[in-house]
Design an enzyme around this catalytic site. Structure first.
Site, short mmCIF file in Angstrom:
data_model
loop_
_atom_site.label_atom_id
_atom_site.label_comp_id
_atom_site.label_asym_id
_atom_site.label_seq_id
_atom_site.Cartn_x
_atom_site.Cartn_y
_atom_site.Cartn_z
N VAL A 95 67.26 -11.11 39.80
CA VAL A 95 68.27 -10.09 39.48
C VAL A 95 67.66 -8.68 39.55
O VAL A 95 68.31 -7.74 40.02
CB VAL A 95 68.90 -10.36 38.09
N LYS B 48 77.18 -18.18 27.36
CA LYS B 48 78.19 -17.26 27.90
C LYS B 48 79.49 -17.36 27.10
O LYS B 48 80.15 -16.35 26.83
CB LYS B 48 78.44 -17.58 29.37
P1 NDP Z 1 63.36 -14.36 37.27
O1 NDP Z 1 62.51 -15.37 36.62
O2 NDP Z 1 63.63 -14.46 38.74
O3 NDP Z 1 62.76 -12.90 36.99
C1 NDP Z 1 62.21 -12.48 35.78
C2 NDP Z 1 61.06 -11.54 36.10
O4 NDP Z 1 60.61 -10.93 34.89
C3 NDP Z 1 59.87 -12.27 36.73
O5 NDP Z 1 59.41 -11.58 37.87
C4 NDP Z 1 58.85 -12.26 35.59
O6 NDP Z 1 57.53 -12.21 36.05
C5 NDP Z 1 59.20 -10.95 34.90
N1 NDP Z 1 58.67 -10.86 33.54
C6 NDP Z 1 58.52 -11.84 32.63
N2 NDP Z 1 57.96 -11.34 31.50
C7 NDP Z 1 57.75 -10.02 31.73
C8 NDP Z 1 57.18 -8.99 30.94
N3 NDP Z 1 56.72 -9.20 29.72
N4 NDP Z 1 57.10 -7.74 31.47
C9 NDP Z 1 57.54 -7.52 32.74
N5 NDP Z 1 58.10 -8.48 33.53
C10 NDP Z 1 58.19 -9.72 33.02
O7 NDP Z 1 64.74 -14.33 36.46
P2 NDP Z 1 66.18 -13.89 36.99
O8 NDP Z 1 66.12 -12.63 37.73
O9 NDP Z 1 66.86 -15.06 37.62
O10 NDP Z 1 66.94 -13.68 35.59
C11 NDP Z 1 66.75 -12.52 34.82
C12 NDP Z 1 67.80 -12.49 33.72
O11 NDP Z 1 69.09 -12.46 34.32
C13 NDP Z 1 67.79 -13.73 32.81
O12 NDP Z 1 68.14 -13.33 31.51
C14 NDP Z 1 68.90 -14.60 33.41
O13 NDP Z 1 69.46 -15.48 32.46
C15 NDP Z 1 69.87 -13.55 33.84
N6 NDP Z 1 70.80 -13.94 34.90
C16 NDP Z 1 70.31 -14.49 36.06
C17 NDP Z 1 71.18 -14.77 37.11
C18 NDP Z 1 70.70 -15.35 38.39
O14 NDP Z 1 71.54 -15.59 39.27
N7 NDP Z 1 69.41 -15.58 38.58
C19 NDP Z 1 72.61 -14.49 36.99
C20 NDP Z 1 73.01 -13.89 35.73
C21 NDP Z 1 72.12 -13.64 34.72
P3 NDP Z 1 56.75 -13.60 36.33
O15 NDP Z 1 57.54 -14.33 37.37
O16 NDP Z 1 55.44 -13.12 36.82
O17 NDP Z 1 56.70 -14.31 35.03
N1 HSE Z 2 71.83 -20.06 35.87
C1 HSE Z 2 73.05 -19.33 35.82
C2 HSE Z 2 74.12 -20.07 36.60
C3 HSE Z 2 72.86 -17.95 36.39
O1 HSE Z 2 73.77 -21.00 37.35
O2 HSE Z 2 75.29 -19.75 36.46
C4 HSE Z 2 74.04 -17.07 36.16
O3 HSE Z 2 74.18 -16.76 34.81
#
Ligand code: NDP
Ligand code: HSE
Length: 444
Positions: free
Chosen positions: A16, A207
């Site tokens: 994201v 959610k």
């Molecule tokens: P990811 O795991 O792809 O990304 C999270 C990132 O944050 C990673 O690059 C991770 O690094 C980094 N990170 C972790 N800890 C730290 C820290 N202390 N400081 C800085 N960076 C850090 O997750 P998503 O992008 O999929 O999801 C992010 C949020 O969005 C979550 O809350 C998820 O529930 C929500 N969400 C996701 C959706 C989706 O389609 N993926 C849709 C809707 C909501 P590293 O990998 O090195 O640990």
């Molecule tokens: N893991 C979640 C899903 C991402 O599959 O809907 C969106 O919140």
């Protein structure tokens, strides 16, 4: 001095985070002309600054220390996209204490720690944007807390987990097994870091916690939500459901009745001709009934880099407009989250739905009358039935659809039925919406 631009700092450069950065950077000109001022992406903090995210950032933007974002006096909006509870919670509270507005997609955090976060935001007079936390790209938070403010919301039915909808769709339409479909969803970036959240219904319950709180003014009640996932759904039940004219979906339901609200997440059979039953793949849909609107159905992509990035940027733009308009002196839209309510959450055992039941029974005289007798003794009436095959020495599936029954009665009846010598294994049950045609308005 009057502010003429808004600075943004992102924490978390994953799926994201990358989508959000891509939109902010690639559409900088369009966003500026739409808003009348620029949105400047000042920093992105991630633990790993080496990994290729498929996006080229201007030099100096990517840093490895979230504290620099949280403490930078030039950053107006902190965008938390790292996920998880700790240290995301501490980071958000720190941003709020530092007077920064916050945007987050973190439904797990809001569903479990939301009260503390919103209380802190209210105290510091800053805004929290959380559109991306429910149903990905669908602007359902804005709809519920702004567009439908003139309604008393009566019910919400949502397909709000893209991963489980993707899995069920692949199992239904392509006959894929559960594990292969889950692996595909993970590869596409839809699944949570821990996919158990997706397949066990926990993500949907997170959610639903947020939606139900906004819609009914109830406290965040994640722990009180009845939650059941899709891991026990078999191709056999998908096939029987189809024979009866239904599809199986992981449905999140919040329904007001008198002074109670039902909030539950479980696999549900929906008539095939309901619009929401045709929502497939990673798509999400939220069906809402309100006393003024009648019913609305909102549909769109519920996960993934760009759809979710779009929701995050929508929040950033909303808050930025407010910052520029009020120069940070006025607190805006915390409606809906900290409220008194007259509603209490209905116990799952008091909920009434129709049921699909699949027994494995030995085909012996009197078995069906024993089963139907037990159901009758518990006030459960059978609507239709099919029995497949006839093998005297082996248990065969007997499938029934019931009229509306109370959960408590059904659980007691199943306990008795599962104890019958002629019944082998545990009876499979699925709840059915629209089984009594009580929700005809869903129809396409
Ligand atoms: P990811 O795991 O792809 O990304 C999270 C990132 O944050 C990673 O690059 C991770 O690094 C980094 N990170 C972790 N800890 C730290 C820290 N202390 N400081 C800085 N960076 C850090 O997750 P998503 O992008 O999929 O999801 C992010 C949020 O969005 C979550 O809350 C998820 O529930 C929500 N969400 C996701 C959706 C989706 O389609 N993926 C849709 C809707 C909501 P590293 O990998 O090195 O640990
Ligand atoms: N893991 C979640 C899903 C991402 O599959 O809907 C969106 O919140």
């Amino acid at each position: 001095m009057k502010k003429t631009s808004v600075n943004i700092g992102i924490i978390g450069f994953g799926t994201v985070g990358a989508g959000t950065a891509r939109i902010l950077l690639k559409k900088r000109g369009e966003l500026e002309s739409r808003l009348g001022f620029p949105l400047t992406l000042k920093n992105i903090a991630d633990l790993d600054t080496e990994r290729d995210r498929g996006i080229k950032l201007p030099p100096g933007i990517l840093i490895n220390d979230a504290q620099r974002v949280l403490n930078d006096p030039e950053i107006d909006i902190v965008v938390e996209l790292m996920g998880g509870i700790h240290p995301a919670k501490e980071f958000i509270l720190q941003a709020i204490r530092n007077g920064k507005h916050v945007v987050t997609a973190n439904k797990a955090l809001l569903a479990t720690e939301g009260h503390e976060i919103f209380r802190a935001a209210r105290k510091s007079r800053v805004d929290i944007g959380f559109e991306a936390s429910v149903a990905g790209s669908i602007p359902i938070i804005k709809v519920v807390r702004e567009s439908l403010i003139g309604n008393r919301i009566q019910s919400i039915y949502g397909i709000i987990n893209g991963t489980s909808n993707y899995i069920l769709t692949k199992m239904t339409e392509e006959g894929l097994d559960f594990t292969t479909a889950l692996r595909e969803a993970q590869a596409l970036g839809y699944a949570e870091a821990d996919p158990t959240f997706d397949i066990e219904g926990i993500d949907s319950a997170h959610k639903l916690t947020i939606l139900a709180s906004l819609s009914f003014g109830i406290p965040f009640s994640f722990k009180k939500i009845y939650t059941e996932g899709i891991t026990k759904i078999t191709p056999l039940d998908i096939q029987f459901a189809s024979e009866f004219g239904y599809k199986i979906k992981l449905l999140a339901v919040a329904k007001q009745e008198g002074d109670t609200v039902e909030v539950r997440v479980h696999p549900t059979m929906l008539p095939k001709d309901y619009l929401i039953a045709s929502v497939n793949g990673v798509f999400n849909a939220v069906y809402i009934e309100g006393d003024a609107i009648g019913s609305h159905l909102y549909y769109g992509r519920g996960a993934g880099e760009m759809p979710t990035g779009s929701a995050v940027v929508g929040d950033i733009a909303d808050i930025a407009k407010n910052i520029i308009a009020t120069q940070n002196t006025e607190y805006r839209t915390q409606t809906g989250l900290i409220q008194d309510t007259k509603y209490r959450i209905k116990k799952m055992e008091d909920v009434q739905t129709c049921y699909y039941l699949r027994f494995s029974a030995f085909d012996k005289p009197g078995v069906l009358s024993r089963i139907s007798g037990i159901l009758g003794n518990h006030n459960i009436s059978i609507k239709s039935m099919i029995q497949k095959g006839r093998k005297l020495e082996k248990a065969v599936p007997v499938v029934m659809m019931t009229h509306e029954a109370r959960e408590r009665d059904m659980m007691r009846a199943l306990k008795e039925i599962n104890g019958l010598p002629a019944v082998s294994g545990k009876t499979v049950y699925l709840r059915v919406e629209g089984g009594n045609n009580q929700d005809g308005r869903h129809k396409g």
